[in-house]
Design a protein around this motif. Structure first.
Motif, PDB file in Angstrom:
ATOM      1  N   SER A  16      32.221  15.538  75.094  1.00 37.01           N
ATOM      2  CA  SER A  16      30.831  16.021  75.070  1.00 37.01           C
ATOM      3  C   SER A  16      30.719  17.418  74.474  1.00 37.01           C
ATOM      4  O   SER A  16      29.618  17.905  74.240  1.00 37.01           O
ATOM      5  CB  SER A  16      30.262  16.035  76.497  1.00 37.01           C
ATOM      6  OG  SER A  16      31.011  16.936  77.288  1.00 37.01           O
ATOM      7  N   ARG A  18      31.549  20.778  71.760  1.00 35.18           N
ATOM      8  CA  ARG A  18      31.339  21.009  70.318  1.00 35.18           C
ATOM      9  C   ARG A  18      32.459  20.367  69.508  1.00 35.18           C
ATOM     10  O   ARG A  18      32.207  19.652  68.531  1.00 35.18           O
ATOM     11  CB  ARG A  18      31.294  22.528  70.033  1.00 35.18           C
ATOM     12  CG  ARG A  18      30.012  23.199  70.464  1.00 35.18           C
ATOM     13  CD  ARG A  18      30.172  24.713  70.415  1.00 35.18           C
ATOM     14  NE  ARG A  18      30.879  25.153  71.598  1.00 35.18           N
ATOM     15  CZ  ARG A  18      30.297  25.742  72.654  1.00 35.18           C
ATOM     16  NH1 ARG A  18      29.025  26.006  72.618  1.00 35.18           N
ATOM     17  NH2 ARG A  18      30.992  26.083  73.703  1.00 35.18           N
ATOM     18  N   MET A  19      33.705  20.589  69.931  1.00 34.91           N
ATOM     19  CA  MET A  19      34.830  19.988  69.204  1.00 34.91           C
ATOM     20  C   MET A  19      34.874  18.482  69.416  1.00 34.91           C
ATOM     21  O   MET A  19      35.155  17.719  68.489  1.00 34.91           O
ATOM     22  CB  MET A  19      36.153  20.626  69.662  1.00 34.91           C
ATOM     23  CG  MET A  19      36.461  21.963  69.053  1.00 34.91           C
ATOM     24  SD  MET A  19      36.540  21.901  67.259  1.00 34.91           S
ATOM     25  CE  MET A  19      37.812  20.682  67.001  1.00 34.91           C
ATOM     26  N   SER A  73      39.389  20.525  75.566  1.00 38.62           N
ATOM     27  CA  SER A  73      38.548  20.775  76.745  1.00 38.62           C
ATOM     28  C   SER A  73      38.709  22.243  77.120  1.00 38.62           C
ATOM     29  O   SER A  73      38.799  23.098  76.244  1.00 38.62           O
ATOM     30  CB  SER A  73      38.937  19.823  77.878  1.00 38.62           C
ATOM     31  OG  SER A  73      40.284  19.986  78.240  1.00 38.62           O
ATOM     32  N   THR A  97      42.515  26.072  74.440  1.00 42.52           N
ATOM     33  CA  THR A  97      43.085  27.418  74.494  1.00 42.52           C
ATOM     34  C   THR A  97      42.852  28.026  75.883  1.00 42.52           C
ATOM     35  O   THR A  97      42.150  27.455  76.715  1.00 42.52           O
ATOM     36  CB  THR A  97      42.459  28.329  73.419  1.00 42.52           C
ATOM     37  OG1 THR A  97      41.056  28.437  73.667  1.00 42.52           O
ATOM     38  CG2 THR A  97      42.691  27.767  72.031  1.00 42.52           C
ATOM     39  N   LYS A 155      32.195  30.988  73.829  1.00 42.62           N
ATOM     40  CA  LYS A 155      33.661  30.918  73.978  1.00 42.62           C
ATOM     41  C   LYS A 155      34.101  31.719  75.196  1.00 42.62           C
ATOM     42  O   LYS A 155      33.693  32.864  75.378  1.00 42.62           O
ATOM     43  CB  LYS A 155      34.357  31.447  72.717  1.00 42.62           C
ATOM     44  CG  LYS A 155      35.864  31.313  72.792  1.00 42.62           C
ATOM     45  CD  LYS A 155      36.527  31.518  71.443  1.00 42.62           C
ATOM     46  CE  LYS A 155      38.036  31.418  71.528  1.00 42.62           C
ATOM     47  NZ  LYS A 155      38.510  30.106  71.952  1.00 42.62           N
TER      48      LYS A 155
END
Ligand code: NAD
Length: 240
Positions: A16, A18-19, A73, A97, A155
């Motif tokens: 779900s 952005r990536m 995720s 990350t 982020k």
């Protein structure tokens, strides 16, 4: 090497996000991967969408058989996907990350049982940038090395995983990098590595303008990793 599956079955974790959305769209265009499950943190509003079953991360134990998972995720979601990959003997490509050191250690242990490839940045440009940085750092002993990264304001981790990976390569060349982070608007990802000496300065800059760059790299890695022997693989193994 174990038998490669004909068309590797792919699970997308973090679908779900952005990536995740970029991965889903680009995976549908490939014939060397077959998406069999989509997983994100919350219970899906629709169980099946366009023929693809959706799951919450709490339902991971019930996902259908898969050969490789691609995980983009957050650190909080990483442990369950690693566990299910080990239980199923499936390969794992992770771009998540901000992992804790215990999670990185768990990934290392998992690599004794499954094939894993984790990278802070799946773009080809950054892979080349890493090489350039190590070369510059070793040639410019004693110069200041500063890494400035900019990302969108959603982020969570800072410095970015990419900045830390670039910094690790600078350290291998003998530099002692310092970091600065900016969080603004919808910036996909920018990294500037600056070497400053007396009276002169070099700047190496990478700008990603689309998440598709990372998604394409991760899907390429998934197709490449599925069916490989257990071990810790690097992007450069795939590029060579
Ligand atoms: P996002 O916030 O848009 O999406 C996060 C996704 O993770 C969502 O699907 C969410 O449901 C899921 N998630 C969050 N917490 C979870 C949990 N506890 N359990 C299970 N799932 C959970 O984030 P994004 O911008 O898509 O980025 C995702 C990750 O990928 C981040 O860690 C980011 O830093 C990293 N990233 C890596 C690269 C790379 O090339 N390696 C590139 C871009 C982003």
């Amino acid at each position: 090497m174990s038998q490669s599956p004909a068309v590797p079955r792919l699970l997308i974790h973090g679908v779900s996000g952005r990536m995740g959305q970029s991965l889903l769209r680009l995976a549908a265009e490939r014939d060397d991967l077959q998406v069999v499950a989509a997983v994100s943190r919350s219970k899906p509003s629709q169980r099946v969408l366009d023929g693809l079953p959706y799951f919450a991360s709490s339902e991971l134990s019930g996902v259908p058989a898969f050969d490789v998972a691609v995980d983009f995720s957050l650190a909080a979601g990483f442990d369950p996907i690693l566990t299910v990959c080990v239980q199923r003997g499936a390969a794992l490509v992770s771009g998540t990350t901000g992992l804790e050191s215990a999670q990185r250690e768990a990934l290392g242990r998992a690599a004794e049982r499954i094939a894993v490839l984790s990278a802070a940045n799946f773009s080809l440009g950054v892979a080349v940038l890493e090489e350039l940085i190590e070369r510059a750092a070793s040639a410019l002993q004693g110069w200041d090395c500063d890494i400035v990264e900019s990302h969108h304001k959603h982020k969570l981790d800072a410095p970015s995983g990419t900045a830390l990976a670039l910094g690790a390569r600078a350290e291998q060349g003998g530099a002692q990098p310092r970091y600065a982070s900016l969080r603004a608007g919808d910036i996909v990802g920018e990294h500037t590595v600056q070497f400053t000496g007396p009276g002169e300065r070099i700047e190496l800059v990478h700008r990603a303008t689309s998440r598709d760059v990372f998604a394409r790299g991760a899907l390429h890695a998934a197709a490449w990793l599925a069916g490989r022997e257990p071990g810790r693989y690097q992007l450069r193994d795939m590029l060579l």
